[in-house]
Design an enzyme around this catalytic site. Structure first.
Site, PDB file in Angstrom:
ATOM      1  N   CYS A   1       0.985  -0.871  -0.144  1.00  0.00           N
ATOM      2  CA  CYS A   1      -0.409   0.176  -0.235  1.00  0.00           C
ATOM      3  C   CYS A   1       1.018   1.226   0.300  1.00  0.00           C
ATOM      4  O   CYS A   1       1.657   1.207   0.110  1.00  0.00           O
ATOM      5  CB  CYS A   1      -0.584   0.119   1.386  1.00  0.00           C
ATOM      6  SG  CYS A   1       0.558  -0.236   2.822  1.00  0.00           S
TER       7      CYS A   1
ATOM      8  N   HIS B   1       5.556  -5.219   8.647  1.00  0.00           N
ATOM      9  CA  HIS B   1       5.780  -6.776   9.354  1.00  0.00           C
ATOM     10  C   HIS B   1       6.112  -7.684   8.125  1.00  0.00           C
ATOM     11  O   HIS B   1       4.671  -8.756   7.453  1.00  0.00           O
ATOM     12  CB  HIS B   1       4.230  -7.055   9.884  1.00  0.00           C
ATOM     13  CG  HIS B   1       4.240  -6.275  11.288  1.00  0.00           C
ATOM     14  ND1 HIS B   1       4.008  -6.112  12.143  1.00  0.00           N
ATOM     15  CD2 HIS B   1       5.660  -5.953  12.265  1.00  0.00           C
ATOM     16  CE1 HIS B   1       4.147  -5.248  13.589  1.00  0.00           C
ATOM     17  NE2 HIS B   1       4.918  -5.542  13.319  1.00  0.00           N
TER      18      HIS B   1
ATOM     19  N   GLU C   1       0.943  -0.908  16.203  1.00  0.00           N
ATOM     20  CA  GLU C   1       0.314   0.194  15.491  1.00  0.00           C
ATOM     21  C   GLU C   1      -0.374   0.771  17.119  1.00  0.00           C
ATOM     22  O   GLU C   1      -0.967   2.028  17.511  1.00  0.00           O
ATOM     23  CB  GLU C   1      -0.793   0.026  14.474  1.00  0.00           C
ATOM     24  CG  GLU C   1      -1.405   1.100  14.096  1.00  0.00           C
ATOM     25  CD  GLU C   1      -2.865   1.295  13.249  1.00  0.00           C
ATOM     26  OE1 GLU C   1      -3.350   1.547  13.125  1.00  0.00           O
ATOM     27  OE2 GLU C   1      -2.696   0.174  12.557  1.00  0.00           O
TER      28      GLU C   1
END
Length: 327
Positions: free
Chosen positions: A31, A60, A145
């Site tokens: 992305c 990751h 996160e």
């Protein structure tokens, strides 16, 4: 002497490789936030030379981390090991305010590669805290996160919920409330969680637009469209990748008979292809497209492939590299 009829396997061998339909989901793979984070480390190495330190894995994926390590990136969890004259890059997952303050106090060259969509959640939480609201954060405990998002406000100002049972178990909270979510969750599951929060706390404030990022939503939609007729659905990605794990769950819910998360072609149990005539394939947002190509190559060595491209959206989002790199 009468010879027995050839077995099914020998018939397949004589006829060539058995056929396999591959339903290739798109969008898949990197992305804009992941591309930005990787580009940030690469440009930091070009500007500052090696080593460049990175707080936590930049994204990751073990292949990405290994390649950047070979280029001179050093991945650390604790900033105490970073020399004062070297840059430190904050990963795409974001970091608590305490980590940023620690880096500034030590005089480190700080480069923030946090995904802009994660930063949006951070800004929301800080605004809610300044307005006196307690924030209920939907996410997975110990994910970097989530740890970064919870660290945007003082201890106790953000309450984490992971399941519908957690929402039901919340006490009768007094005072104004708001909610935010981890950006890489299951879209459908998160909708249920938000509905449960609103049912319990009708006045709870939420974001104007959902926190789950466009890339997570797009990849889950593509998997839903591709998975319905699949005997097996394979997602390329690392086990530590939240969005990749959600894609496996999405494939099963959408109708795939079986689904698996695979690091790369070398880690796949090829015995799982037995009896499979239709296979779905996607990749998590932190998985390079090269791993998908390698998996298709390995498939083609074993089966005669027919590719069905299942495209549900086209992405043209680009995030700029952090300005600090230009200094």
């Amino acid at each position: 002497m009468h010879k027995p009829a050839p077995s099914t396997s020998s018939q397949k061998t004589r006829a060539g490789k058995p056929p396999l339909t591959v339903r290739l989901a798109s969008p898949r793979g990197f992305c804009a936030g992941v591309e930005r984070a990787i580009r940030t480390v690469e440009e930091a190495l070009a500007l500052h030379g090696a080593p460049v330190y990175v707080r936590h894995e930049i994204v990751h994926n073990t292949h990405v981390v290994a390649r950047l390590s070979a280029m001179g990136a050093v991945f650390v969890e604790n900033l105490e090991t970073v020399p004062k004259d070297r840059p430190v890059v904050f990963s795409a997952h974001g970091a608590p305010q305490s980590a940023h303050m620690d880096a500034s106090a030590r005089g480190l060259i700080k480069i923030d590669a946090t995904c802009p969509l994660v930063l949006k959640v951070h800004n929301q939480i800080r605004r809610h805290d300044m307005a006196g609201r307690t924030v209920i954060l939907i996410g997975h405990r110990n994910h970097p996160e989530v740890m970064g998002s919870m660290g945007q406000a003082p201890d106790g100002a953000v309450i984490l919920v992971e399941t519908l049972a957690d929402v039901a178990a919340l006490p009768c909270l007094r005072g104004p409330l708001a909610y935010s979510t981890q950006t890489t969750l299951s879209v459908d599951e998160t909708k249920d969680m938000i509905a449960a929060l609103k049912a319990r706390f009708p006045d709870i404030a939420g974001p104007a637009r959902e926190d789950i990022c466009y890339a997570t939503s797009n990849r889950q939609d593509a998997v839903k469209a591709a998975a319905k007729e699949c005997d097996l659905f394979v997602v390329i990605g690392s086990a530590t990748s939240s969005n990749s794990t959600r894609l496996v769950e999405t494939a099963k819910i959408a109708g795939a008979a079986d689904a698996a998360l695979v690091e790369d072609a070398g880690k796949f149990d090829w015995a799982r292809l037995e009896g499979v005539t239709t296979l779905g394939l996607s990749a998590g947002a932190s998985a390079p497209e090269s791993l998908v190509e390698e998996f298709l190559t390995a498939l083609a060595a074993r089966r005669k492939l027919r590719l069905d491209h299942i495209e549900t959206a086209r992405e043209n989002v680009v995030f700029n590299t952090p300005l600090r790199l230009a200094s």
